[in-house]
Each structure stands twice: as structure tokens, then as C-alpha cells.
Design an enzyme around this catalytic site. Structure first.
Site, short mmCIF file in Angstrom:
data_model
loop_
_atom_site.label_atom_id
_atom_site.label_comp_id
_atom_site.label_asym_id
_atom_site.label_seq_id
_atom_site.Cartn_x
_atom_site.Cartn_y
_atom_site.Cartn_z
N TRP A 21 0.83 -1.20 0.00
CA TRP A 21 0.00 0.00 0.00
C TRP A 21 0.87 1.25 0.00
CZ3 TRP A 21 -1.88 3.09 4.59
CH2 TRP A 21 -2.82 4.05 4.20
N ASP A 49 1.30 -8.82 0.73
CA ASP A 49 -0.06 -8.29 0.68
C ASP A 49 -0.22 -7.23 -0.39
OD1 ASP A 49 -2.76 -7.98 2.12
OD2 ASP A 49 -2.00 -5.92 2.11
N TYR A 54 -4.78 -0.55 -4.94
CA TYR A 54 -3.49 0.10 -4.66
C TYR A 54 -2.88 0.61 -5.97
CZ TYR A 54 -3.59 -2.11 0.00
OH TYR A 54 -3.92 -2.52 1.27
N GLN A 183 -8.57 -8.40 8.11
CA GLN A 183 -7.39 -7.52 8.04
C GLN A 183 -7.76 -6.15 8.59
OE1 GLN A 183 -4.65 -5.77 4.50
NE2 GLN A 183 -4.61 -7.97 4.74
N TRP A 212 -2.68 -4.43 9.67
CA TRP A 212 -1.95 -3.42 8.90
C TRP A 212 -1.71 -2.16 9.74
CZ3 TRP A 212 -4.37 1.29 7.40
CH2 TRP A 212 -5.76 1.35 7.59
N SER A 213 -0.79 -1.35 9.26
CA SER A 213 -0.41 -0.06 9.88
C SER A 213 0.09 -0.20 11.31
CB SER A 213 -1.59 0.92 9.84
OG SER A 213 -1.14 2.25 10.05
N LEU A 215 2.68 0.98 12.44
CA LEU A 215 3.36 2.22 12.77
C LEU A 215 2.43 3.43 12.69
CD1 LEU A 215 6.77 1.61 10.96
CD2 LEU A 215 6.15 1.18 13.34
N ARG A 234 4.78 10.06 4.26
CA ARG A 234 3.36 9.97 3.89
C ARG A 234 2.64 11.26 4.21
NH1 ARG A 234 1.39 3.82 5.59
NH2 ARG A 234 2.92 2.74 4.30
N ASN A 300 12.81 -2.41 10.15
CA ASN A 300 11.53 -2.91 10.67
C ASN A 300 11.61 -4.38 11.05
OD1 ASN A 300 10.42 -0.39 10.31
ND2 ASN A 300 9.24 -0.93 8.50
#
Length: 327
Positions: A21, A49, A54, A183, A212-213, A215, A234, A300
Site C-alpha cells: 500500500w 499483501d 493500490y 485484516q 496493517w499499519s 506504525l 506519507r 523494521n
């Protein structure tokens, strides 16, 4: 890298996975995607994923070209995609966008297969709920994808617990393929759905989570503590302007500064701490990472070393820091 069953299924997914994404096509071209997929795979990641929407289909094209270049045995990796928003940007959007009706879904799977250059997709999701289509119609279409060999498992993304249960019960009643996974967004600042709303579904339905996300769209990296969105982040992207207010929130960034101290105690950074926090939840099958550079991905993945260090005492301290800020 450890591997966990996807809910009550027999499929094993890596505890950390890699998503596309925002990054693929927008920030990451095919060459860079290929390099990072290989990097993740070498670290033990086996789940990648994606979603039809996207980069308006371009993300699947990039990932498909990368898989083609890597020539991995198909049994060695797991791929997902998601359907709801469609690719129609102009003209007649009827039955092509913001829907989960049968006509759209049965054509959407063929489009994703073509873009990804695959014979089947391992995991397919209903990317959002559709209040205008009967859930039974959606369940039958998703089940048929599996019966036709175009997908192996299906699930939902950001559905309510009530709708997930309704879909599961329809499938049970009609002997159809049941939804296996959800998800949802899950991080230190966004946790109620995973920890409260879905609580009964893990035992009752055997629901797995591919979250997801971790962070919080980059907030939990500490890069927004100055109150400004760094160039290339972002928060600085015009198409991500809807995130900016939350990313620059002073109270949340003050909490991130306190979390940095805990991360330092463990020999890591706040991003690794946040990923490890999500990873330590026993109901989470895999935590989806996003990265635009190889160095970022490597950093990460360092969260794996912090996960076993999160003692109950440290978790309580983290809860105290984020109290009143989490949703």
C-alpha cells in the site's frame, strides 16, 4: 522468523509480512520491489499483501513482474489481494466500484490474476463492507472463487464483528467456504476493534488476523515529533493529506517521545518497539510491514529481536503512555 497458523486454518504465515500500500508504483518501481521482496523472503517472510485498488491496479502489476523475475516456487510464498473499490475512475461506475456484488467480484478476481501473473491467489479479502449488497450474495461469490480454484482462502478487511459473524453463519448454513481471516488496522493508537470488538470471534469462529499499519502510518517512527511532515514522508504526500492532522497531533507525538525511552532500554528504536507490540498479540497471525527502501525494511525486521523482550511490566508502561490516545 516464526510462523503462525492463519486463524484455525492449516496455512502458516510468517509473523511479519510485507505489503505494498502507497509504496508500489508510487514510491517503489519494479526493480526496487524485486529487491525488497527478495530481502524479505531471505529473512523468512512468506506473505506478501496487495489490493486491486493500490495505485489503481499498478501495485499488482509491479508485484507480478517482481514475482516473475524472482522465479520462486509457487508453494514457497503467499499472496493476497482485496476487492471493493474497483478500478473505475471515470464514466459509468455502476457495478464496477464500491461494491461487493457478484458481477463485480467474479470479474475482479480475473483482473487481479492477470496483473499478478498468477494461476491463483492465496488470500482474497472483501476490502470493506458493502451495505447495499446482501451478505449472502457476497459470501456465495467469495466461496465460488475458492471452488473455481482462483483463490484458496477468503476473508474481510475492516468489517464489523456482527457482519463477520453473519457471513460465517451464512457459509456454515449453506455449506460454503467460510471467511478465515480479517485484516484490521492495529497499533498502539488504534486497538479497540482487535482487542474488544473481535474478542469473541477468535474462539467462536477461529478468526485469524493479518493486521496493517503497525506504525500508525508512520507516526510511531518518531518522524513527526517536530510538528512538520518531512519531505518524502506519507504526511507530505498530497494524496495522503487526510492523514496529516493525526500525524502532527502534539499529544500523540509526545507519547511517541516517551515510547522512545522504552525502545532504547531494549536496544531498539520506537518503530521496532511498535511492530513488536503488535506482533506479541497471540490473536495476530501476521503483522504487515510497509517499506519504500531496503534500509527501512531491514530496520523494521529488527522488531523480531524486541518481541520476546516485552514483559508484562513494559506492556503496562506502554499502555499508561498511550492511555486516552488510543481508539
Amino acid at each position: 522468523m516464526q510462523y503462525r497458523r492463519l486463524g484455525r486454518s492449516g496455512l502458516q504465515v510468517s509473523e511479519l509480512s510485507l505489503g505494498s500500500w502507497i509504496t508500489y508504483h508510487n514510491q517503489v518501481d519494479t526493480r526496487a520491489a524485486t529487491e525488497m521482496l527478495a530481502q524479505a523472503f531471505d529473512a523468512g517472510v512468506n506473505f506478501f499483501d496487495n489490493a486491486e485498488v493500490y495505485a489503481n491496479g499498478q501495485s499488482e502489476l509491479v508485484m507480478g513482474e517482481a514475482f516473475k523475475a524472482l522465479k520462486w516456487p509457487r508453494l514457497n510464498y503467499i499472496v493476497s489481494t482485496k476487492f471493493f473499490w474497483g478500478l473505475a475512475s471515470e464514466g459509468n461506475r455502476v457495478n464496477r466500484k464500491d461494491t461487493l456484488n457478484r458481477k463485480y467480484l467474479m470479474q475482479a478476481i480475473d483482473g487481479s490474476l492477470a496483473r499478478l501473473q498468477l494461476d491463483f491467489i492465496d488470500l482474497v479479502y472483501c476490502h470493506r463492507p458493502d451495505p447495499h449488497t446482501p451478505i449472502e450474495e457476497t459470501v456465495r461469490a467469495m466461496s465460488d472463487m475458492i471452488s473455481q480454484g482462483k483463490a484458496l482462502y477468503w476473508g474481510t478487511s475492516e468489517w464489523s464483528a456482527a457482519d463477520i459473524r453473519a457471513a460465517w453463519e451464512i457459509a456454515e448454513r449453506h455449506h460454503l467456504h467460510k471467511p478465515v481471516m480479517e485484516q484490521p488496522q492495529y497499533n498502539l493508537l488504534h486497538r479497540r476493534r482487535v482487542e474488544v470488538e473481535y474478542a469473541r470471534l477468535y474462539e467462536d469462529l477461529g478468526l485469524g488476523l493479518t493486521t496493517w499499519s503497525p506504525l500508525a502510518s508512520g507516526l510511531l517512527t518518531g518522524k513527526y515529533k517536530s510538528g512538520q511532515a518531512p519531505a518524502g514522508s506519507r504526511g507530505a504526500m498530497e494524496n495522503m493529506a487526510f492523514l496529516r492532522e493525526g500525524l502532527l497531533d502534539p499529544a500523540r507525538n509526545a507519547a511517541v517521545a516517551q515510547l522512545e525511552g522504552i525502545a532504547a532500554e531494549l536496544g531498539g528504536n520506537v518503530a521496532q518497539l511498535a511492530i513488536a507490540w503488535a506482533n506479541r498479540n497471540p490473536h495476530v497471525s501476521t503483522v504487515i510491514l510497509g517499506a519504500s527502501k531496503a534500509a527501512q525494511l531491514s530496520d523494521n525486521l529488527g522488531a523480531l529481536a524486541l518481541t520476546p523482550k516485552l514483559t508484562p511490566e513494559l506492556l503496562e508502561r506502554m499502555d499508561a503512555i498511550t492511555q486516552g490516545l488510543a481508539r
